[in-house]
Design an enzyme around this catalytic site. Structure first.
Site, PDB file in Angstrom:
ATOM      1  CG  ASN A   1     -54.460  42.314  18.252  1.00 50.08           C
ATOM      2  OD1 ASN A   1     -54.766  41.524  19.136  1.00 50.08           O
ATOM      3  ND2 ASN A   1     -54.306  43.601  18.486  1.00 50.08           N
TER       4      ASN A   1
ATOM      5  CB  SER B   1     -52.247  17.169   7.623  1.00 46.50           C
ATOM      6  OG  SER B   1     -53.305  17.481   8.507  1.00 46.50           O
TER       7      SER B   1
ATOM      8  CB  SER C   1     -48.132  34.619   8.009  1.00 46.99           C
ATOM      9  OG  SER C   1     -49.465  34.828   7.627  1.00 46.99           O
TER      10      SER C   1
ATOM     11  CE1 TYR D   1     -53.166  40.983   6.747  1.00 45.75           C
ATOM     12  CE2 TYR D   1     -52.473  42.708   8.264  1.00 45.75           C
ATOM     13  CZ  TYR D   1     -52.157  41.717   7.355  1.00 45.75           C
ATOM     14  OH  TYR D   1     -50.846  41.461   7.049  1.00 45.75           O
TER      15      TYR D   1
ATOM     16  CG  HIS E   1     -59.171  38.266   9.249  1.00 43.68           C
ATOM     17  ND1 HIS E   1     -58.423  37.262   8.663  1.00 43.68           N
ATOM     18  CD2 HIS E   1     -58.273  39.171   9.741  1.00 43.68           C
ATOM     19  CE1 HIS E   1     -57.135  37.547   8.801  1.00 43.68           C
ATOM     20  NE2 HIS E   1     -57.023  38.686   9.436  1.00 43.68           N
TER      21      HIS E   1
ATOM     22  NE  ARG F   1     -50.703  44.715  14.038  1.00 45.49           N
ATOM     23  CZ  ARG F   1     -51.276  43.628  13.518  1.00 45.49           C
ATOM     24  NH1 ARG F   1     -50.649  42.943  12.575  1.00 45.49           N
ATOM     25  NH2 ARG F   1     -52.470  43.232  13.926  1.00 45.49           N
TER      26      ARG F   1
ATOM     27  CD  GLU G   1     -58.298  39.188   5.170  1.00 46.92           C
ATOM     28  OE1 GLU G   1     -59.534  39.180   5.281  1.00 46.92           O
ATOM     29  OE2 GLU G   1     -57.591  40.211   5.364  1.00 46.92           O
TER      30      GLU G   1
ATOM     31  CB  VAL H   1     -53.730  37.096  21.198  1.00 53.99           C
ATOM     32  CG1 VAL H   1     -53.683  38.579  20.834  1.00 53.99           C
ATOM     33  CG2 VAL H   1     -53.634  36.918  22.708  1.00 53.99           C
TER      34      VAL H   1
ATOM     35  CE  LYS I   1     -56.993  42.612  13.574  1.00 51.93           C
ATOM     36  NZ  LYS I   1     -56.637  41.245  13.078  1.00 51.93           N
TER      37      LYS I   1
ATOM     38  NE  ARG J   1     -63.255  31.219  26.360  1.00 51.17           N
ATOM     39  CZ  ARG J   1     -62.594  32.032  27.164  1.00 51.17           C
ATOM     40  NH1 ARG J   1     -62.310  33.272  26.762  1.00 51.17           N
ATOM     41  NH2 ARG J   1     -62.184  31.624  28.358  1.00 51.17           N
TER      42      ARG J   1
ATOM     43  CB  ALA K   1     -56.423  29.334  12.401  1.00 53.04           C
ATOM     44  CB  ILE K   2     -57.828  32.936  16.869  1.00 53.90           C
ATOM     45  CG1 ILE K   2     -59.060  33.211  17.729  1.00 53.90           C
ATOM     46  CG2 ILE K   2     -56.877  34.115  16.843  1.00 53.90           C
ATOM     47  CD1 ILE K   2     -59.943  32.023  17.958  1.00 53.90           C
ATOM     48  CG  ASP K   3     -56.923  37.314  13.197  1.00 55.40           C
ATOM     49  OD1 ASP K   3     -57.619  38.020  13.934  1.00 55.40           O
ATOM     50  OD2 ASP K   3     -55.690  37.408  13.133  1.00 55.40           O
TER      51      ASP K   3
ATOM     52  CG  ASP L   1     -49.387  21.682   4.723  1.00 54.73           C
ATOM     53  OD1 ASP L   1     -49.457  22.794   5.274  1.00 54.73           O
ATOM     54  OD2 ASP L   1     -49.894  21.443   3.606  1.00 54.73           O
TER      55      ASP L   1
END
Length: 366
Positions: free
Chosen positions: A299, A219, A133, A93, A95, A15, A117, A297, A74, A278, A267-269, A197
């Site tokens: 991104n 949830s 998202s 972004y 994070h 991107r 974010e 992944v 990023k 991981r 949610a890995i970011d 949720d």
């Protein structure tokens, strides 16, 4: 103001932070735009389009050493740390909750760092996280279906099922923008879908827009366990703005999932929502742990860069123009959402959730 757009250096990040039409908007407002050679090539946006829009094409060092406002997709990587200048405004972004080392570097170099974010409206929505998202949520079902294929270690299950064969069970954790978009696509494939949720209003919205073709579940620990162990595909789509993602799937629960089930962690970011998560790359997107295929992944929207670049610019442009037109202090006074986007200013961490995550005291942007 001089606006800089460097080429993304993160592995397989295709991107770019600004489209040629975005360049034209800055130029129309009287600003100068520097774009690194080849910054948009991977998004099918060649240099000539940027030049025609009024940008000056330069190398990476010139972008970083000259620009007052740097727009990225990023977070800066270690190879870019030496290029960070005091008082430069970085809008991207970040994070930071999952990256204390970058937080330290931004403070040491006195960068004014604003995160897409954590830019939050008064109603709690996250307008700059929303487009990515949306893309990530829709991709999650696509890559999840791929993970379930036998050659990838999956159960060999087709999401839609077939005549006389049950469809796959898809469980989505989180009914925010990513989770809702994943839900819509999963329902569209014909899968049996459950979404969880903690907010009943979000579940009610999902139920209403999908006409009851989805099972909505509050949830809590017991419900998460019941749904996850019966799932073929689990999509983690939970988010706490600026903070580390909550750990919803301990290793014991992952180990209890079906043999060959798939888990896609959106949610890995923010650190991931499973103990077994991981970060992975597009080149090696999956791994198998406890007999479950993990796709983590960091991104994901980068695999559809043309769509993602336009969606991102559509969302960020008005805020970036506000900063360029008014200057950062005045822009922060005018726009409370930009105020919330501040993560680091003049060597101090200014976002409470980031400060808590990295173990420092938050300082008000004022």
């Amino acid at each position: 103001m001089i606006v800089g757009v460097p080429r993304e250096v993160k592995d397989e990040e295709s991107r770019v932070a600004l489209t040629p039409s975005g360049v034209g908007a800055f130029v129309a407002h009287g600003h100068r735009v520097l774009v690194e050679y080849g910054a948009g090539a991977a998004s099918s946006l060649p240099d000539r389009l940027y030049r025609d829009a009024g940008a000056t094409l330069v190398d990476a060092r010139s972008v970083w050493s000259t620009a007052d406002l740097v727009l990225k997709v990023k977070e800066p990587l270690p190879t870019e740390y030496a290029l960070l200048r005091p008082e430069v405004i970085l809008f991207t972004y970040l994070h930071l909750a999952a990256n204390p080392e970058l937080t330290r570097v931004l403070c040491e170099r006195r960068v004014s760092a604003l995160a897409y974010e954590t830019l939050q409206l008064d109603d709690g929505s996250l307008p700059l996280l929303a487009p990515m998202s949306e893309v990530a949520g829709r991709l999650a079902v696509q890559v999840g279906a791929w993970c379930l294929q036998a050659q990838n270690g999956g159960r060999g299950v087709l999401l839609s099922g077939a005549s006389g064969v049950r469809p796959a069970k898809v469980v989505i954790l989180g009914a925010g923008i990513a989770g809702t978009n994943a839900c819509q696509v999963a329902v569209g494939t014909g899968a049996h879908v459950s979404i969880l949720d903690v907010d009943p209003a979000k579940l009610r919205y999902v139920h209403d827009i999908l006409g009851g073709h989805v099972t909505t579940v509050m949830s809590n620990r017991a419900n998460v366990e019941e749904e996850v162990v019966a799932a073929d595909l689990v999509i983690g789509a939970v988010l706490i703005p600026g903070a580390r993602a909550p750990l919803l799937l301990p290793r014991t629960l992952v180990a209890a999932m079906r043999l060959g089930a798939a888990f896609v962690d959106l949610a890995i970011d923010q650190g991931g929502c499973a103990e077994t998560s991981r970060p992975t790359t597009h080149a090696r997107p999956i791994y198998v742990t406890d007999r479950v295929v993990h796709y983590c992944v960091t991104n994901m929207p980068g695999i559809v860069p043309h769509t993602s670049t336009y969606a991102l610019t559509n969302a960020t442009l008005s805020y970036a123009l506000e900063i360029a037109d008014a200057g950062l202090p005045e822009a922060l006074r005018r726009r409370p959402e930009l105020h919330r986007a501040c993560n680091v200013l003049r060597g101090r961490v200014t976002h409470p959730a980031v400060a808590a995550a990295v173990g420092v005291e938050a300082t008000s942007p004022e």
